[in-house]
Design a protein around this motif. Structure first.
Motif, PDB file in Angstrom:
ATOM      1  N   HIS A 153       0.829  -1.158  -0.079  1.00  0.00           N
ATOM      2  CA  HIS A 153      -0.041   0.185   0.136  1.00  0.00           C
ATOM      3  C   HIS A 153       0.891   1.333  -0.313  1.00  0.00           C
ATOM      4  O   HIS A 153       1.834   1.181   0.677  1.00  0.00           O
ATOM      5  CB  HIS A 153      -0.895   0.047   1.266  1.00  0.00           C
ATOM      6  CG  HIS A 153      -1.770   1.060   1.381  1.00  0.00           C
ATOM      7  ND1 HIS A 153      -2.401   1.570   2.517  1.00  0.00           N
ATOM      8  CD2 HIS A 153      -2.144   2.230   0.444  1.00  0.00           C
ATOM      9  CE1 HIS A 153      -3.135   2.593   2.451  1.00  0.00           C
ATOM     10  NE2 HIS A 153      -2.949   2.627   1.110  1.00  0.00           N
ATOM     11  N   LEU A 190      -4.038  -3.467   4.423  1.00  0.00           N
ATOM     12  CA  LEU A 190      -4.523  -3.746   2.890  1.00  0.00           C
ATOM     13  C   LEU A 190      -3.517  -4.846   2.210  1.00  0.00           C
ATOM     14  O   LEU A 190      -4.254  -5.315   1.453  1.00  0.00           O
ATOM     15  CB  LEU A 190      -4.576  -2.349   1.961  1.00  0.00           C
ATOM     16  CG  LEU A 190      -5.272  -1.392   2.596  1.00  0.00           C
ATOM     17  CD1 LEU A 190      -5.650   0.001   1.616  1.00  0.00           C
ATOM     18  CD2 LEU A 190      -6.709  -1.912   3.105  1.00  0.00           C
ATOM     19  N   ALA A 236      -6.966  -7.088   4.824  1.00  0.00           N
ATOM     20  CA  ALA A 236      -7.962  -7.260   3.575  1.00  0.00           C
ATOM     21  C   ALA A 236      -7.697  -8.439   2.856  1.00  0.00           C
ATOM     22  O   ALA A 236      -6.385  -8.918   2.566  1.00  0.00           O
ATOM     23  CB  ALA A 236      -7.890  -5.994   3.090  1.00  0.00           C
ATOM     24  N   LEU A 306     -10.297  -5.552  -1.769  1.00  0.00           N
ATOM     25  CA  LEU A 306      -9.822  -5.022  -0.584  1.00  0.00           C
ATOM     26  C   LEU A 306     -11.213  -5.110   0.428  1.00  0.00           C
ATOM     27  O   LEU A 306     -11.703  -4.099   0.666  1.00  0.00           O
ATOM     28  CB  LEU A 306      -9.395  -3.814  -0.796  1.00  0.00           C
ATOM     29  CG  LEU A 306      -8.160  -3.567  -1.592  1.00  0.00           C
ATOM     30  CD1 LEU A 306      -7.757  -2.313  -1.615  1.00  0.00           C
ATOM     31  CD2 LEU A 306      -6.934  -4.347  -0.628  1.00  0.00           C
ATOM     32  N   CYS A 324     -11.448   2.505  -0.158  1.00  0.00           N
ATOM     33  CA  CYS A 324     -10.562   1.597  -0.875  1.00  0.00           C
ATOM     34  C   CYS A 324     -11.296   0.473  -1.378  1.00  0.00           C
ATOM     35  O   CYS A 324     -10.663  -0.036  -2.493  1.00  0.00           O
ATOM     36  CB  CYS A 324      -9.368   1.189  -0.213  1.00  0.00           C
ATOM     37  SG  CYS A 324      -9.715   0.140   1.118  1.00  0.00           S
ATOM     38  N   THR A 325     -12.148  -0.092  -1.020  1.00  0.00           N
ATOM     39  CA  THR A 325     -12.905  -1.422  -1.609  1.00  0.00           C
ATOM     40  C   THR A 325     -13.431  -0.985  -3.066  1.00  0.00           C
ATOM     41  O   THR A 325     -14.042  -0.199  -3.163  1.00  0.00           O
ATOM     42  CB  THR A 325     -13.846  -1.687  -0.568  1.00  0.00           C
ATOM     43  OG1 THR A 325     -13.589  -2.034   0.620  1.00  0.00           O
ATOM     44  CG2 THR A 325     -14.781  -3.073  -1.289  1.00  0.00           C
TER      45      THR A 325
END
Length: 344
Positions: A153, A190, A236, A306, A324-325
């Protein structure tokens, strides 16, 4: 009166069958109680053993990562000690040590963060605010993958974006140097990497074309791990599956704010199902897709990139992370195409 006295003094005769009939329930209740106590003790012991086993696995994984990082450091130190062909001559005629691009898993601390070559596979923005609540701008976050398929990340804060923003585009392959690595992460990571890259005002970025990586960046979780509560909820993950129940869009109140969610079940190729809840933009995106008249009878294969696990009581569900998903619906990409072909 004599008759009355005789009646009063006559011994009370209790039938043996009646005694057995009254005593039997007491013995049965006692046996059931003993069984319940033993069963509760067994369940408690099993849960304690499962918890200890999970902790042991986490300790072993942390130990393995520390040993790997130690080996990487030793390897890099040995490379620096070599003087054979590691010296190049720059345009000014001065000798300088050749600096190669490292893989993301080789980065262990800020002192070693020199150069990495990666590809941007996912990109999103996060807002940043002043103390009074006013906006300071937007940060750009990225999911980077190296040529061996390892991910990390990265974040470019708003105050360093002026010069590098044009190069921060999805699918761009870039070489990054002079950055910081932060390892004291909180919340859900992540990636499996223990650190996060932060760009500084001295960070240098250049776009390159000589990048070879066969990985698509997805790391799909096993459904049985979710069902059996065998997941690391601090990291994640990605998940792929067929929507097996009609998504239900509804509004809920959280902290005096109305939030939109979409609930449904996702199914793998073996028929295992998990509960899924999408939030806000991702919920609206799925609702817009399934409401389209042209796809009413079309199977919907979904990738959630994620994602995280939410636990409600003894049940676990797949959910989203803020900002972020990413939800990918029936797109023509290799992972979804392969999933559909295996269903046939």
């Amino acid at each position: 009166m004599a008759e009355n006295n005789n009646i009063a003094q006559a011994p009370q005769v209790i039938d043996a069958e009646e005694v057995n009939h009254n005593d039997a329930p007491e013995e049965s209740i006692a046996a059931i109680y003993d069984w319940m106590v033993a069963e509760a003790a067994t369940t408690k012991k099993r849960k304690r053993e499962e918890k200890q086993e999970k902790k042991a696995k986490k300790r072993a994984e942390r130990k393995r990562m520390k040993e790997l990082m130690k080996d990487v450091k030793e390897y890099r130190k040995s490379k620096k000690r070599k003087t054979s062909s590691n010296v190049i001559v720059d345009e000014a005629g001065e000798e300088d040590e050749e600096e190669r691009a490292y893989y993301s898993y080789e980065i262990t601390d800020s002192e070693e963060c020199s150069v990495i070559k990666v590809k941007i596979i996912h990109l999103w923005k996060t807002p940043t605010k002043n103390m009074n609540g006013s906006s300071k701008g937007e940060n750009i976050n990225m999911l980077l993958i190296d040529e061996k398929g390892h991910k990390i990340h990265a974040c470019a804060n708003h105050y360093v974006l002026d010069l590098i923003r044009p190069m921060l585009k999805k699918n761009n392959c870039i070489i990054i140097s002079n950055f910081n690595l932060y390892t004291k992460l909180e919340g859900v990571r992540l990636t499996n990497h223990l650190g996060k890259i932060y760009f500084t005002k001295n960070t240098s970025i250049s776009v390159v074309k000589d990048f070879v990586c066969v990985h698509d960046g997805f790391e799909f979780i096993k459904y049985r791990d979710i069902i059996n509560n065998n997941t690391d909820n601090n990291v994640a993950f990605d998940i792929i599956g067929l929507i097996s129940s009609k998504p239900k869009l509804k509004a809920i109140d959280i902290r005096k704010k109305t939030t939109i969610i979409s609930e449904f079940k996702l199914q793998n190729l073996s028929g295992d199902e998990v509960n899924v809840t999408l939030w806000e933009d991702n919920a609206h995106k799925l609702d817009s897709y399934v409401s389209h008249k042209d796809i009413q009878n079309e199977p919907i294969v979904l990738i959630i990139q994620l994602a995280k696990i939410n636990t409600w009581g003894n049940e676990q569900e797949v959910s989203t992370l803020p900002f972020c998903t990413k939800v990918i619906i029936n797109e023509n990409i290799p992972a979804i195409t392969a999933f559909k072909q295996r269903r046939i």
